[in-house]
Write a protein that holds these residues in place. Structure first.
Motif, PDB file in Angstrom:
ATOM      1  N   CYS A   1      41.054  43.800  30.509  1.00 44.61           N
ATOM      2  CA  CYS A   1      40.019  43.890  31.558  1.00 44.61           C
ATOM      3  C   CYS A   1      39.661  45.353  31.342  1.00 44.61           C
ATOM      4  O   CYS A   1      39.962  46.370  32.220  1.00 44.61           O
ATOM      5  CB  CYS A   1      40.782  43.797  32.882  1.00 44.61           C
ATOM      6  SG  CYS A   1      41.427  42.382  33.264  1.00 44.61           S
TER       7      CYS A   1
ATOM      8  N   ILE B   1      37.348  43.205  35.266  1.00 41.72           N
ATOM      9  CA  ILE B   1      37.242  42.078  34.727  1.00 41.72           C
ATOM     10  C   ILE B   1      37.366  42.055  33.216  1.00 41.72           C
ATOM     11  O   ILE B   1      36.953  43.053  32.451  1.00 41.72           O
ATOM     12  CB  ILE B   1      35.958  41.244  35.275  1.00 41.72           C
ATOM     13  CG1 ILE B   1      34.761  41.850  34.759  1.00 41.72           C
ATOM     14  CG2 ILE B   1      36.056  40.847  36.616  1.00 41.72           C
ATOM     15  CD1 ILE B   1      33.493  40.850  35.094  1.00 41.72           C
ATOM     16  N   ASP B   2      37.714  41.097  32.583  1.00 34.29           N
ATOM     17  CA  ASP B   2      37.678  40.881  31.053  1.00 34.29           C
ATOM     18  C   ASP B   2      36.498  40.005  30.728  1.00 34.29           C
ATOM     19  O   ASP B   2      35.584  39.733  31.359  1.00 34.29           O
ATOM     20  CB  ASP B   2      38.992  40.208  30.665  1.00 34.29           C
ATOM     21  CG  ASP B   2      39.018  38.585  31.171  1.00 34.29           C
ATOM     22  OD1 ASP B   2      38.130  38.185  31.586  1.00 34.29           O
ATOM     23  OD2 ASP B   2      40.142  38.165  30.875  1.00 34.29           O
TER      24      ASP B   2
ATOM     25  N   SER C   1      35.951  37.212  29.911  1.00 32.61           N
ATOM     26  CA  SER C   1      36.131  35.604  30.313  1.00 32.61           C
ATOM     27  C   SER C   1      35.849  35.593  31.738  1.00 32.61           C
ATOM     28  O   SER C   1      35.717  34.549  32.455  1.00 32.61           O
ATOM     29  CB  SER C   1      37.277  35.028  30.082  1.00 32.61           C
ATOM     30  OG  SER C   1      37.592  35.022  28.657  1.00 32.61           O
ATOM     31  N   GLN C   2      35.403  36.890  32.207  1.00 33.72           N
ATOM     32  CA  GLN C   2      35.299  37.110  33.929  1.00 33.72           C
ATOM     33  C   GLN C   2      36.431  36.690  34.780  1.00 33.72           C
ATOM     34  O   GLN C   2      36.169  36.191  35.747  1.00 33.72           O
ATOM     35  CB  GLN C   2      33.743  36.197  34.326  1.00 33.72           C
ATOM     36  CG  GLN C   2      32.740  36.636  33.423  1.00 33.72           C
ATOM     37  CD  GLN C   2      31.330  35.700  33.721  1.00 33.72           C
ATOM     38  OE1 GLN C   2      31.370  34.761  34.775  1.00 33.72           O
ATOM     39  NE2 GLN C   2      30.321  36.021  33.548  1.00 33.72           N
ATOM     40  N   ASN C   3      37.322  36.926  34.322  1.00 35.56           N
ATOM     41  CA  ASN C   3      38.662  36.900  34.730  1.00 35.56           C
ATOM     42  C   ASN C   3      39.288  38.356  35.289  1.00 35.56           C
ATOM     43  O   ASN C   3      39.173  39.306  34.319  1.00 35.56           O
ATOM     44  CB  ASN C   3      39.771  36.308  34.207  1.00 35.56           C
ATOM     45  CG  ASN C   3      39.584  34.749  34.055  1.00 35.56           C
ATOM     46  OD1 ASN C   3      38.514  34.087  34.689  1.00 35.56           O
ATOM     47  ND2 ASN C   3      39.727  34.358  32.899  1.00 35.56           N
ATOM     48  N   GLY C   4      39.715  38.800  36.229  1.00 33.53           N
ATOM     49  CA  GLY C   4      40.440  39.761  36.694  1.00 33.53           C
ATOM     50  C   GLY C   4      40.530  40.199  38.217  1.00 33.53           C
ATOM     51  O   GLY C   4      41.120  39.165  38.796  1.00 33.53           O
TER      52      GLY C   4
ATOM     53  N   PRO D   1      41.945  38.101  43.401  1.00 36.38           N
ATOM     54  CA  PRO D   1      41.712  37.693  42.039  1.00 36.38           C
ATOM     55  C   PRO D   1      40.235  37.277  41.930  1.00 36.38           C
ATOM     56  O   PRO D   1      39.851  36.604  42.730  1.00 36.38           O
ATOM     57  CB  PRO D   1      42.849  36.457  41.985  1.00 36.38           C
ATOM     58  CG  PRO D   1      43.043  35.827  43.294  1.00 36.38           C
ATOM     59  CD  PRO D   1      42.661  37.107  44.158  1.00 36.38           C
ATOM     60  N   ILE D   2      39.802  37.259  40.548  1.00 33.54           N
ATOM     61  CA  ILE D   2      38.519  36.731  40.033  1.00 33.54           C
ATOM     62  C   ILE D   2      38.800  35.960  39.125  1.00 33.54           C
ATOM     63  O   ILE D   2      39.655  36.433  37.988  1.00 33.54           O
ATOM     64  CB  ILE D   2      37.650  37.890  39.881  1.00 33.54           C
ATOM     65  CG1 ILE D   2      37.492  38.992  40.935  1.00 33.54           C
ATOM     66  CG2 ILE D   2      36.391  37.505  39.256  1.00 33.54           C
ATOM     67  CD1 ILE D   2      36.656  40.116  40.598  1.00 33.54           C
ATOM     68  N   GLU D   3      38.397  34.788  39.105  1.00 35.78           N
ATOM     69  CA  GLU D   3      38.528  33.864  37.773  1.00 35.78           C
ATOM     70  C   GLU D   3      37.178  33.308  37.551  1.00 35.78           C
ATOM     71  O   GLU D   3      36.255  32.655  38.618  1.00 35.78           O
ATOM     72  CB  GLU D   3      39.095  32.590  38.342  1.00 35.78           C
ATOM     73  CG  GLU D   3      40.690  32.979  38.647  1.00 35.78           C
ATOM     74  CD  GLU D   3      41.661  31.960  39.061  1.00 35.78           C
ATOM     75  OE1 GLU D   3      41.164  30.626  39.414  1.00 35.78           O
ATOM     76  OE2 GLU D   3      42.930  32.219  39.400  1.00 35.78           O
ATOM     77  N   GLN D   4      36.627  33.554  36.354  1.00 36.45           N
ATOM     78  CA  GLN D   4      35.223  33.093  36.022  1.00 36.45           C
ATOM     79  C   GLN D   4      34.147  33.458  37.099  1.00 36.45           C
ATOM     80  O   GLN D   4      33.200  32.709  37.244  1.00 36.45           O
ATOM     81  CB  GLN D   4      35.276  31.595  35.764  1.00 36.45           C
ATOM     82  CG  GLN D   4      36.115  30.774  34.673  1.00 36.45           C
ATOM     83  CD  GLN D   4      36.090  29.364  34.801  1.00 36.45           C
ATOM     84  OE1 GLN D   4      35.548  28.623  35.478  1.00 36.45           O
ATOM     85  NE2 GLN D   4      36.761  28.814  33.646  1.00 36.45           N
TER      86      GLN D   4
ATOM     87  N   SER E   1      36.040  34.252  43.218  1.00 32.98           N
ATOM     88  CA  SER E   1      37.177  34.497  43.878  1.00 32.98           C
ATOM     89  C   SER E   1      37.705  33.308  44.867  1.00 32.98           C
ATOM     90  O   SER E   1      36.638  32.837  45.469  1.00 32.98           O
ATOM     91  CB  SER E   1      37.584  35.793  44.535  1.00 32.98           C
ATOM     92  OG  SER E   1      38.772  35.935  45.176  1.00 32.98           O
TER      93      SER E   1
END
Length: 170
Positions: A91, A116-117, A119-122, A140-143, A146
Protein backbone atom coordinates in the motif's frame (compact mmCIF):
# COMPACT_ATOMS: atom_id res chain seq x y z
CA UNK A 1 58.75 -38.70 -92.26
CA UNK A 2 57.99 -35.13 -92.70
CA UNK A 3 56.24 -35.22 -89.35
CA UNK A 4 59.37 -36.48 -87.69
CA UNK A 5 61.40 -33.77 -89.30
CA UNK A 6 58.96 -31.12 -88.19
CA UNK A 7 58.96 -32.52 -84.69
CA UNK A 8 62.73 -32.48 -84.56
CA UNK A 9 62.79 -28.86 -85.60
CA UNK A 10 60.19 -27.88 -82.94
CA UNK A 11 61.70 -29.99 -80.15
CA UNK A 12 63.91 -27.24 -78.68
CA UNK A 13 60.93 -24.85 -78.68
CA UNK A 14 58.65 -27.42 -76.99
CA UNK A 15 61.37 -28.26 -74.53
CA UNK A 16 61.81 -24.59 -73.60
CA UNK A 17 58.06 -24.16 -73.23
CA UNK A 18 57.74 -27.19 -70.95
CA UNK A 19 60.76 -26.01 -68.96
CA UNK A 20 59.21 -22.53 -68.54
CA UNK A 21 55.91 -24.04 -67.35
CA UNK A 22 57.76 -26.29 -64.88
CA UNK A 23 59.75 -23.31 -63.59
CA UNK A 24 56.55 -21.26 -63.18
CA UNK A 25 54.87 -24.11 -61.30
CA UNK A 26 57.95 -24.50 -59.10
CA UNK A 27 57.82 -20.78 -58.21
CA UNK A 28 54.11 -21.08 -57.38
CA UNK A 29 54.90 -24.10 -55.19
CA UNK A 30 57.55 -22.11 -53.27
CA UNK A 31 55.16 -19.17 -52.77
CA UNK A 32 52.40 -21.45 -51.49
CA UNK A 33 54.84 -23.19 -49.18
CA UNK A 34 55.87 -19.82 -47.71
CA UNK A 35 52.20 -18.86 -47.19
CA UNK A 36 51.43 -22.18 -45.50
CA UNK A 37 54.40 -21.76 -43.14
CA UNK A 38 53.25 -18.25 -42.20
CA UNK A 39 49.71 -19.52 -41.54
CA UNK A 40 51.05 -22.44 -39.50
CA UNK A 41 53.12 -20.06 -37.32
CA UNK A 42 50.14 -17.74 -36.86
CA UNK A 43 47.88 -20.67 -35.95
CA UNK A 44 50.42 -22.03 -33.45
CA UNK A 45 50.68 -18.59 -31.85
CA UNK A 46 46.88 -18.37 -31.66
CA UNK A 47 46.38 -21.83 -30.23
CA UNK A 48 49.04 -21.59 -27.53
CA UNK A 49 48.80 -18.74 -25.07
CA UNK A 50 51.61 -17.06 -23.19
CA UNK A 51 50.94 -19.06 -20.00
CA UNK A 52 50.84 -22.37 -21.79
CA UNK A 53 47.06 -22.37 -21.94
CA UNK A 54 45.74 -22.86 -25.41
CA UNK A 55 42.77 -21.30 -27.12
CA UNK A 56 40.52 -24.31 -26.62
CA UNK A 57 41.01 -24.28 -22.84
CA UNK A 58 40.38 -20.55 -22.78
CA UNK A 59 37.19 -20.96 -24.78
CA UNK A 60 35.96 -23.70 -22.42
CA UNK A 61 36.68 -21.45 -19.43
CA UNK A 62 34.78 -18.57 -21.08
CA UNK A 63 31.79 -20.82 -21.86
CA UNK A 64 31.72 -22.00 -18.23
CA UNK A 65 31.78 -18.38 -17.05
CA UNK A 66 29.01 -17.54 -19.52
CA UNK A 67 26.87 -20.37 -18.12
CA UNK A 68 27.44 -19.01 -14.60
CA UNK A 69 26.46 -15.50 -15.70
CA UNK A 70 23.30 -16.83 -17.37
CA UNK A 71 22.35 -18.73 -14.20
CA UNK A 72 22.93 -15.65 -12.02
CA UNK A 73 20.91 -13.52 -14.46
CA UNK A 74 18.01 -16.01 -14.33
CA UNK A 75 18.13 -16.00 -10.51
CA UNK A 76 18.15 -12.20 -10.47
CA UNK A 77 15.25 -12.06 -12.92
CA UNK A 78 13.26 -14.41 -10.67
CA UNK A 79 14.05 -12.26 -7.64
CA UNK A 80 13.14 -9.10 -9.57
CA UNK A 81 9.78 -10.59 -10.57
CA UNK A 82 9.07 -11.58 -6.95
CA UNK A 83 9.98 -8.10 -5.72
CA UNK A 84 7.79 -6.50 -8.40
CA UNK A 85 4.86 -8.61 -7.24
CA UNK A 86 5.51 -7.68 -3.61
CA UNK A 87 5.82 -3.98 -4.43
CA UNK A 88 2.56 -4.06 -6.38
CA UNK A 89 0.88 -5.54 -3.28
CA UNK A 90 2.25 -2.85 -0.97
CA UNK A 91 0.00 0.00 0.00
CA UNK A 92 2.23 2.75 -1.28
CA UNK A 93 -0.28 5.10 -2.87
CA UNK A 94 -1.41 7.72 -0.39
CA UNK A 95 -3.96 10.50 -0.65
CA UNK A 96 -4.85 12.88 2.16
CA UNK A 97 -7.51 15.54 2.49
CA UNK A 98 -7.53 17.96 5.43
CA UNK A 99 -10.76 19.78 6.18
CA UNK A 100 -12.86 21.54 8.76
CA UNK A 101 -15.48 19.07 10.04
CA UNK A 102 -17.36 21.74 12.03
CA UNK A 103 -17.74 25.40 11.21
CA UNK A 104 -16.88 26.65 14.70
CA UNK A 105 -13.44 24.94 14.76
CA UNK A 106 -10.77 26.19 12.39
CA UNK A 107 -7.36 25.07 11.19
CA UNK A 108 -8.47 22.02 9.18
CA UNK A 109 -7.74 19.57 12.01
CA UNK A 110 -9.94 16.78 10.58
CA UNK A 111 -8.56 14.61 7.80
CA UNK A 112 -9.19 11.58 5.60
CA UNK A 113 -6.20 9.46 4.63
CA UNK A 114 -6.44 6.80 1.89
CA UNK A 115 -3.70 4.18 1.58
CA UNK A 116 -4.10 1.77 -1.35
CA UNK A 117 -2.03 -0.66 -3.42
CA UNK A 118 -1.84 -1.05 -7.20
CA UNK A 119 -4.96 -3.25 -7.18
CA UNK A 120 -6.89 -0.40 -5.52
CA UNK A 121 -7.20 -2.33 -2.25
CA UNK A 122 -6.38 -0.75 1.10
CA UNK A 123 -7.93 1.44 3.76
CA UNK A 124 -9.21 4.95 4.29
CA UNK A 125 -8.73 6.44 7.76
CA UNK A 126 -10.78 9.45 8.82
CA UNK A 127 -10.22 11.56 11.92
CA UNK A 128 -12.98 13.95 12.97
CA UNK A 129 -11.77 16.63 15.37
CA UNK A 130 -14.12 18.63 17.59
CA UNK A 131 -13.60 20.72 20.73
CA UNK A 132 -14.79 17.99 23.07
CA UNK A 133 -13.50 14.83 21.41
CA UNK A 134 -11.77 13.36 18.42
CA UNK A 135 -12.94 10.22 16.60
CA UNK A 136 -11.07 7.99 14.18
CA UNK A 137 -12.73 5.72 11.62
CA UNK A 138 -11.15 3.15 9.33
CA UNK A 139 -12.92 1.70 6.31
CA UNK A 140 -11.60 -1.03 4.02
CA UNK A 141 -11.25 -0.37 0.30
CA UNK A 142 -11.56 -3.16 -2.24
CA UNK A 143 -11.04 -2.35 -5.92
CA UNK A 144 -11.52 1.36 -5.26
CA UNK A 145 -14.80 1.01 -3.32
CA UNK A 146 -15.82 0.35 0.26
CA UNK A 147 -18.78 -1.64 1.59
CA UNK A 148 -19.31 1.26 4.02
CA UNK A 149 -20.66 4.68 3.16
CA UNK A 150 -17.84 7.04 2.15
CA UNK A 151 -17.96 10.75 2.83
CA UNK A 152 -17.04 13.26 0.13
CA UNK A 153 -13.66 13.86 1.80
CA UNK A 154 -12.93 10.10 1.94
CA UNK A 155 -13.80 9.73 -1.75
CA UNK A 156 -11.51 12.68 -2.56
CA UNK A 157 -8.65 11.07 -0.60
CA UNK A 158 -9.20 7.78 -2.50
CA UNK A 159 -9.16 9.63 -5.83
CA UNK A 160 -5.92 11.38 -4.86
CA UNK A 161 -4.32 8.04 -3.99
CA UNK A 162 -5.49 6.54 -7.30
CA UNK A 163 -4.13 9.55 -9.21
CA UNK A 164 -0.79 9.07 -7.46
CA UNK A 165 -0.90 5.43 -8.57
CA UNK A 166 -1.50 6.48 -12.17
CA UNK A 167 1.45 8.88 -11.94
CA UNK A 168 -0.68 12.02 -11.92
CA UNK A 169 0.34 14.52 -9.24
CA UNK A 170 -2.31 14.90 -6.56
Amino acid sequence: MEDLLSLAENTPFLLLTVLAVILLLFLLLIMQSIRINRLRKSLNRLLSGTNGANLEEGMHRLFDELDDVKKRQADQQFLLNRLSQRIAGQCGNVGIVRYNAFEDIGNDLSFSLAIIDDSQNGVVVTSIFSRMESRVYAKPIEQGNSPYHLSEEEQTAIRKAMNQMAGTPS
